[in-house]
Design a protein around this motif. Structure first.
Motif: not given
Length: 271
Positions: A237-244
């Motif tokens: 989830e952190l990776g997705i949030a950072r990419r967003a």
């Protein structure tokens, strides 16, 4: 690079987890899911345990003598409990102590050569060896050079019957000839000595403690697995949030640039 489970135990403890996880991924990719899962469950060995595994390759004769002496001591313990002379057990325990000392010295030398302090690890090495000689499973693991760790309950006193040996009369004592004219003592049923009873009670207590510790360990392992799964989800989830966030930042920067260009164009037209 590690190509098998045994190769892992030659890896330094501070590199073990990374090497273990890499081997598990390779096995899983090769379709060997069961072995991959077994490798993934392996715990990082302590420095003393790691050093003992290295003795298997560096001083195999010392390891073979330790395993043979341990087996002889177990056999002697059983023989004494069945009525054999206590000297048999005393000799076997002395041989085992010598074998433990030889392996401990080899392990300490390996620790020193790794840049660590062998003297600082010596007590833990000796404690590990005491547990190993008391457990056929641990002895077998060490014989393969695949000793991963020592569970609760397996570190029970390896010399459980050592005191018993000193309390049992030797053959020479039992076979003394009665004084001339003296009547032979009446035969009475053999009764277990107090030390033997204490030893058995101690063994049962250790088994009970080991079972309780094993249950707590299983609960803790389940908690660790749950926490690891939750951490993995959070990482995703952190990776997705950072990419967003990065994508939104780039969009905002492009929009700001477009606004600046439009403002310049409007200013020129108004002039």
């Amino acid at each position: 690079m590690t190509s098998s489970r045994r190769d892992l135990f030659a890896v330094s403890p501070d590199e073990f987890v990374a090497a273990r996880d890499e081997l598990a991924r390779e096995l899983r990719a090769a379709g060997d899911k069961d072995e991959a899962a077994a490798v993934k469950r392996l715990r990082r060995p302590t420095v003393p345990v790691w050093a003992l595994n290295q003795v298997v390759a560096g001083d195999p004769q010392a390891i073979q003598e330790l395993l043979a002496a341990s087996e002889d001591a177990r056999t002697a313990q059983n023989d004494v409990l069945e009525g054999a002379d206590a000297d048999v057990l005393r000799v076997a325990l002395a041989r085992r102590r010598n074998a433990i000392g030889a392996v401990a010295r080899s392990a300490r030398r390996i620790v020193d050569e790794s840049g660590r302090s062998g003297d600082a690890q010596m007590r833990d090495i000796e404690n590990a060896l005491q547990a190993i000689v008391a457990s056929e499973r641990l002895a077998a693991d060490l014989g393969r050079g695949e000793l991963a760790g020592i569970d609760a309950g397996e570190s029970a006193d390896a010399d459980l019957f050592a005191d018993l040996a000193s309390s049992i009369p030797t053959r020479a004592t039992r076979q003394r000839t009665p004084r001339r004219g003296a009547s032979p003592p009446p035969r009475t049923p053999a009764q277990p000595s107090r030390q033997l009873v204490n030893a058995r009670e101690k063994l049962e207590r250790h088994r009970s403690e080991a079972a309780e510790a094993a249950a707590r360990m299983r609960e803790a392992e389940r908690a660790v697995k749950d926490a690891e799964a939750a951490a993995k989800r959070l990482d995703q989830e952190l990776g997705i949030a950072r990419r967003a966030r990065d994508a939104a930042r780039q969009t905002a920067e492009r929009a700001d640039a477009a606004v600046a260009r439009s403002e310049e164009a409007l200013a020129r037209l108004e002039e």
